[in-house]
Design a protein around this motif. Structure first.
Motif, mmCIF file in Angstrom:
data_model
loop_
_atom_site.group_PDB
_atom_site.id
_atom_site.type_symbol
_atom_site.label_atom_id
_atom_site.label_comp_id
_atom_site.label_asym_id
_atom_site.label_seq_id
_atom_site.Cartn_x
_atom_site.Cartn_y
_atom_site.Cartn_z
ATOM 1 N N MET A 157 -85.381 15.614 8.876
ATOM 2 C CA MET A 157 -84.820 16.699 8.068
ATOM 3 C C MET A 157 -83.332 16.502 7.827
ATOM 4 N N SER A 158 -82.939 16.570 6.569
ATOM 5 C CA SER A 158 -81.529 16.548 6.201
ATOM 6 C C SER A 158 -80.975 17.963 6.311
ATOM 7 N N LEU A 159 -79.907 18.154 7.091
ATOM 8 C CA LEU A 159 -79.304 19.480 7.213
ATOM 9 C C LEU A 159 -78.721 19.960 5.888
ATOM 10 N N ALA A 160 -78.136 19.039 5.129
ATOM 11 C CA ALA A 160 -77.606 19.418 3.813
ATOM 12 C C ALA A 160 -78.753 19.824 2.883
ATOM 13 N N GLY A 177 -65.615 27.574 16.214
ATOM 14 C CA GLY A 177 -66.657 27.081 17.102
ATOM 15 C C GLY A 177 -67.453 28.210 17.730
ATOM 16 N N ASN A 178 -66.761 29.277 18.133
ATOM 17 C CA ASN A 178 -67.452 30.436 18.715
ATOM 18 C C ASN A 178 -68.419 31.060 17.722
ATOM 19 N N GLU A 179 -68.002 31.144 16.466
ATOM 20 C CA GLU A 179 -68.850 31.726 15.429
ATOM 21 C C GLU A 179 -70.066 30.848 15.148
ATOM 22 N N ILE A 180 -69.852 29.527 15.134
ATOM 23 C CA ILE A 180 -70.956 28.591 14.906
ATOM 24 C C ILE A 180 -71.970 28.673 16.043
ATOM 25 N N VAL A 181 -71.462 28.682 17.290
ATOM 26 C CA VAL A 181 -72.348 28.773 18.458
ATOM 27 C C VAL A 181 -73.154 30.062 18.420
ATOM 28 N N SER A 182 -72.494 31.162 18.091
ATOM 29 C CA SER A 182 -73.166 32.469 18.039
ATOM 30 C C SER A 182 -74.301 32.467 17.015
ATOM 31 N N SER A 217 -78.526 20.762 19.469
ATOM 32 C CA SER A 217 -78.324 21.314 18.122
ATOM 33 C C SER A 217 -76.845 21.286 17.748
ATOM 34 N N LEU A 218 -75.976 21.626 18.703
ATOM 35 C CA LEU A 218 -74.532 21.591 18.445
ATOM 36 C C LEU A 218 -74.058 20.185 18.100
ATOM 37 N N ALA A 219 -74.730 19.181 18.670
ATOM 38 C CA ALA A 219 -74.353 17.789 18.383
ATOM 39 C C ALA A 219 -74.637 17.411 16.924
ATOM 40 N N GLN A 220 -75.425 18.230 16.235
ATOM 41 C CA GLN A 220 -75.807 17.914 14.858
ATOM 42 C C GLN A 220 -74.944 18.621 13.815
ATOM 43 N N ILE A 221 -74.185 19.651 14.210
ATOM 44 C CA ILE A 221 -73.506 20.491 13.214
ATOM 45 C C ILE A 221 -72.007 20.575 13.461
ATOM 46 N N ASP A 222 -71.283 20.919 12.404
ATOM 47 C CA ASP A 222 -69.838 21.107 12.511
ATOM 48 C C ASP A 222 -69.363 22.281 11.661
ATOM 49 N N LYS A 223 -70.332 23.124 11.232
ATOM 50 C CA LYS A 223 -70.000 24.292 10.425
ATOM 51 C C LYS A 223 -71.151 25.292 10.522
ATOM 52 N N ILE A 224 -70.966 26.476 9.944
ATOM 53 C CA ILE A 224 -72.039 27.464 9.911
ATOM 54 C C ILE A 224 -72.964 27.156 8.737
ATOM 55 N N TYR A 225 -74.238 27.057 9.023
ATOM 56 C CA TYR A 225 -75.251 26.860 7.985
ATOM 57 C C TYR A 225 -75.947 28.189 7.716
ATOM 58 N N PRO A 226 -76.624 28.335 6.561
ATOM 59 C CA PRO A 226 -77.394 29.554 6.302
ATOM 60 C C PRO A 226 -78.438 29.791 7.394
ATOM 61 N N GLU A 227 -78.837 31.035 7.563
ATOM 62 C CA GLU A 227 -79.721 31.422 8.656
ATOM 63 C C GLU A 227 -81.030 30.625 8.669
ATOM 64 N N GLU A 228 -81.661 30.459 7.515
ATOM 65 C CA GLU A 228 -82.946 29.759 7.479
ATOM 66 C C GLU A 228 -82.786 28.283 7.825
ATOM 67 N N ALA A 229 -81.670 27.681 7.433
ATOM 68 C CA ALA A 229 -81.405 26.286 7.795
ATOM 69 C C ALA A 229 -81.207 26.149 9.298
ATOM 70 N N LEU A 230 -80.505 27.118 9.906
ATOM 71 C CA LEU A 230 -80.296 27.090 11.357
ATOM 72 C C LEU A 230 -81.607 27.306 12.110
ATOM 73 N N VAL A 246 -83.348 15.014 13.002
ATOM 74 C CA VAL A 246 -82.457 15.687 12.054
ATOM 75 C C VAL A 246 -81.239 14.806 11.810
ATOM 76 N N HIS A 247 -80.702 14.839 10.594
ATOM 77 C CA HIS A 247 -79.455 14.134 10.287
ATOM 78 C C HIS A 247 -78.623 14.992 9.330
ATOM 79 N N LYS A 248 -77.372 14.615 9.104
ATOM 80 C CA LYS A 248 -76.450 15.443 8.316
ATOM 81 C C LYS A 248 -76.853 15.520 6.839
ATOM 82 N N SER A 249 -76.995 14.367 6.185
ATOM 83 C CA SER A 249 -77.337 14.385 4.762
ATOM 84 C C SER A 249 -77.922 13.046 4.348
#
Length: 314
Positions: free
Chosen positions: A279-282, A133-138, A69-82, A163-166
């Motif tokens: 699924m597009s993460l964006a 990064g710590n906040e994203i992981v959490s 999952s970390l390999a797919q993201i580089d920021k905090i997404y909304p809870e439902e998206a995560l 899953v892909h970015k956009s």
């Protein structure tokens, strides 16, 4: 004669009643056993073979889900998206478990070759993104725990929930991207704002990276498109360059791109980011912001799948 017919019909009725009672009793047991098998498998320890070092490492299935999952993201997404990401990655990981045993001659459940999902450890991720990064992981770990043991099922199997970015307007067909058709990985309209990225490459750099001479570069590059409008290959006469090679060389964000010749070089204009399948993460981010739940997001992108798990009837 009439009495015989009545007795016969009574016996048939009793048989149907007994059959109904048997099915009513057995189906919940079968369903419970099926779910239990999924539940247990999701919490097992797994092994992953690292091609670079020849080492096999061990971790829990959930820690593996964190890494892919970390390999797919580089920021905090909304809870439902995560949450949608967590369920998708759990489903894909269970689908792919053991797929490289014959291809890579390893006894491990997974490996880090292209046939499996890319993996990034928590340590690598936090080193790259620091405090963020710590906040994203959490946030991600919380989403994985909240959706614990939920996964997507297609018919009687795990779903390869990619899953892909956009994406740009629509997602991509698995057949066009990978040459294999999955009914639940067909194009759907995706709601995110269109992402367009431009790369300017001067002509000398373009030739150097493709290892072609000025004599060979006597005509504008052309692209061959698949039926969904993505690039299959790039032709620079007499060379035909596979799209996978081209996007790697120029770090193009997706195979949905065009090449424009300008004075002294070329503009490579790409749309979206990633392979475009699933699924597009964006898109999930936009749907989450619009008030849709992770279940609605998942069932929108993965048509025909069913969400299985502890919270299935919430």
């Amino acid at each position: 004669m009439l009495r015989v017919i009545i007795l016969k019909n009574i016996r048939i009725g009793i048989l149907f009643l007994l059959l109904f009672i048997l099915l009513a009793t057995a189906l919940p047991i079968i369903g419970a056993k099926l779910y239990a098998s999924f539940y247990n498998e999701a919490s097992d320890n797994i092994s992953m073979y690292l091609h670079s070092s020849g080492e096999t490492i061990t971790m829990t299935q959930n820690e593996y889900i964190v890494g892919i999952s970390l390999a797919q993201i580089d920021k905090i997404y909304p809870e439902e998206a995560l949450k949608a990401l967590a369920v998708a990655m759990r489903s894909a990981s269970l689908y792919l478990k053991g797929c490289c045993r014959e291809l890579c001659y390893t006894d491990a459940d997974y490996c880090d070759c292209e046939n499996n999902m890319p993996f990034v450890s928590r340590e690598e991720f936090t080193k790259k993104f620091g405090a963020d990064g710590n906040e994203i992981v959490s946030s991600l770990v919380s989403a994985i725990q909240t959706t614990s043991n939920e996964f997507l099922q297609y018919k009687n199997s795990y779903a390869l929930a990619l899953v892909h970015k956009s994406s740009y307007i629509t997602t991509e067909s698995s057949f066009e991207a990978f040459g294999r058709e999955y009914p639940y990985l067909e194009p759907v309209i995706t709601p995110e704002k269109n992402e367009i990225n431009e790369i300017l490459v001067i002509e000398s750099e373009f030739m150097r990276k493709l290892n072609i001479s000025a004599f060979e570069l006597n005509a504008s590059p052309t692209v061959k498109l698949n039926r969904t409008g993505r690039v299959e290959s790039v032709n620079i006469f007499p060379k035909n360059i596979p799209v996978s090679e081209f996007v790697e060389i120029f770090e193009v964000r997706s195979t949905n791109f065009e090449i424009e010749e300008v004075l002294g070089g070329y503009i490579i204009r790409s749309y979206g980011s990633g392979h475009g399948v699933g699924m597009s993460l964006a898109g999930a981010e936009k749907m989450s912001e619009d008030g849709l739940s992770y279940k609605e997001i998942l069932l929108y992108y993965f048509r025909g799948c069913k969400l299985i798990g502890q919270n299935e009837t919430d």
